[in-house]
Scaffold this active site. Structure first.
Site, PDB file in Angstrom:
ATOM      1  CD  GLU A 252      53.202  16.234 -75.718  1.00 12.01           C
ATOM      2  OE1 GLU A 252      53.325  15.117 -76.213  1.00 12.01           O
ATOM      3  OE2 GLU A 252      52.172  16.906 -75.873  1.00 12.01           O
ATOM      4  N   GLY A 255      56.247  17.486 -81.012  1.00 13.38           N
ATOM      5  CA  GLY A 255      56.934  16.196 -81.112  1.00 13.38           C
ATOM      6  C   GLY A 255      55.940  15.053 -81.267  1.00 13.38           C
ATOM      7  CD  GLU A 256      50.502  13.960 -78.468  1.00  8.26           C
ATOM      8  OE1 GLU A 256      50.896  14.631 -77.483  1.00  8.26           O
ATOM      9  OE2 GLU A 256      49.347  13.523 -78.559  1.00  8.26           O
ATOM     10  NE  ARG A 257      49.280  18.724 -82.795  1.00  6.58           N
ATOM     11  CZ  ARG A 257      48.879  19.911 -82.363  1.00  6.58           C
ATOM     12  NH1 ARG A 257      49.514  21.013 -82.747  1.00  6.58           N
ATOM     13  NH2 ARG A 257      47.849  20.026 -81.552  1.00  6.58           N
TER      14      ARG A 257
END
Ligand SMILES: Cc1cc2nc3c(=O)[nH]c(=O)nc-3n(C[C@H](O)[C@H](O)[C@H](O)COP(=O)(O)OP(=O)(O)OC[C@H]3O[C@@H](n4cnc5c(N)ncnc54)[C@H](O)[C@@H]3O)c2cc1C
Length: 393
Positions: A252, A255-257
């Site tokens: 997860e 994708g957040e980064r």
């Protein structure tokens, strides 16, 4: 055309190869919506935090499920649509709003889409895409942030249920959320294989939302300290595999980064453009301040930094979208984009002079909002560790 006839075309459209006409149409429509319906409220929402209707409105417009399959109410778009959303949301001039939405679209809901059961997708993902449910993601704790493996929130099995105890802090959307994607430890002796994700309804007995945390920037977002006291959830609340929560959350975070990095580049570009316009209007010693060589060079430096970060973000996103798992480059993109965005915002304050220090010009707020990106989703130091270790060091 003969090479001798070539003239530099600085105004040429700079569409990157990852984007096509559909992405550009999407870009135009998101921009129009954000400028018309969100940006006018930026000042007010800095004081009050943004209202929940934004989720419902964006759900109606299909903006909360751009990359999710149509069968769940999504738009069925590719990964680059998420980048377009993150970039165009910066037109809101409201970093806290952009963060609250990004947590929902690109941090809390992707694990449900990828690891969730069909029942969980129907119960949580579908209404989240419509904007009827609001999500948050709980990793960080008062005693463990960078060191995710050091979290203490425990989920203990009791018959058909799990009992959760612990606390989470700095949780974006934590006050307004209907549910949380929660990282817990289920087997403290199993090392990295002792973590499990849960989807926890925030209205369950034992879920306590403490006071709103006050922050340096991102004022339009709500940031919560949460406590979980003997919270009972059914087995069906487990998200993904029992014992695989650490691996799930590391996925997860990639994708957040990426999304954070794309937002940083777009925000840097925006404050650059506003400052460029200011530097041509503001005069000192009989000329626009932008015409001093020192200022011209500041813009040249900033433009070069922004362009280098943009290329790194897009190329890495292209690899990610094509099935690679380029953790090293994602870390580089996140590190570099966050750093240059803060540097650019800082330089833009300088170019504005005293006006840069005033709230009215909205440059100081950009700096305060962007500053979070060197801390959230993994600090600069953690990114450097990931990159350095990837070379076997
Ligand atoms: C506004 C805001 C919103 C947030 N939203 C969320 C959210 O929605 N959900 C969520 O789970 N979290 C959220 N966070 C938390 C955020 O991800 C963490 O703050 C971040 O990961 C850093 O953890 P920490 O604050 O515990 O710092 P610490 O881990 O205590 O780090 C302190 C310092 O030590 C350094 N350090 C730590 N380990 C190392 C190492 N191995 N080598 C070198 N230096 C090191 C760090 O780089 C940092 O400089 C949010 C934070 C903020 C401020």
């Amino acid at each position: 055309m003969a090479v001798t006839d070539l003239k530099p075309d600085h105004g040429a459209a700079r569409r990157h190869f990852i984007f096509n006409d559909e992405h550009e149409q999407l870009r135009e429509s998101i921009r129009a919506f954000v400028i018309k319906e969100l940006a006018p409220h930026a000042e007010e929402w800095e004081e009050t935090t943004f209202p929940d209707w934004v989720f419902r409105r964006m759900g109606e417009l299909g903006l909360l499920g751009l990359c999710y399959p149509e069968e769940y109410g999504g738009q069925g778009g590719d990964y680059y649509c998420s980048l377009v959303l993150a970039e165009e949301m910066t037109n809101s001039n409201c970093g806290g709003l952009n963060m609250g939405i990004a947590v929902h679209t690109d941090m809390a809901t992707p694990p449900i889409h990828v690891f969730g059961t069909e029942e969980q997708k129907q119960r949580y993902l579908v209404p989240s895409i419509k904007g009827e449910l609001i999500s948050c993601l709980g990793i960080t704790e008062p005693d463990a942030g960078s060191d995710v493996a050091g979290i203490k929130t425990r989920a203990v099995r009791d018959g058909d249920e799990y009992v959760i105890n612990g606390s989470k802090t700095y949780i974006t959307n934590g006050h307004r959320a209907d549910y949380i994607v929660l990282v817990t430890k289920t087997d403290p002796d199993a090392g990295y294989d002792g973590f499990t994700l849960f989807i926890v309804d925030m209205d369950l007995p034992g879920v306590i939302r403490e006071e709103k945390l006050r922050k340096m920037g991102m004022h339009a977002s709500d940031t919560a300290l949460l406590a979980f006291q003997d919270v009972r959830v059914p087995e069906s609340a487990v998200l993904g595999e029992v014992g695989k929560g650490f691996q799930h959350i590391m996925w997860e975070l990639q994708g957040e980064r990426m999304i954070g990095a794309a937002g940083c580049v777009a925000a840097a570009q925006k404050v650059f453009e506003r400052t460029l316009a200011y530097s041509l209007e503001r005069t000192a010693f009989g000329r626009p301040i932008g015409k001093f060589q020192v200022t011209r060079h500041k813009f040249a430096e900033m433009a070069t930094k922004i362009e280098s970060a943009r290329q790194l973000v897009y190329t890495t996103a292209w690899r990610f979208a094509n099935g690679e798992y380029p953790v090293r480059e994602i870390s580089m993109a996140k590190l570099h984009a966050a750093r240059i965005a803060v540097e650019v915002a800082d330089e833009c304050i300088q170019i504005h002079g005293g006006a840069g220090y005033m709230k009215e010009y909205n440059v100081e707020r950009v700096w305060r909002d962007l500053r979070l990106n060197r801390i959230g989703a993994g600090t600069d130091e953690v990114m450097l560790e990931v990159i350095g270790r990837s070379y076997g060091l």
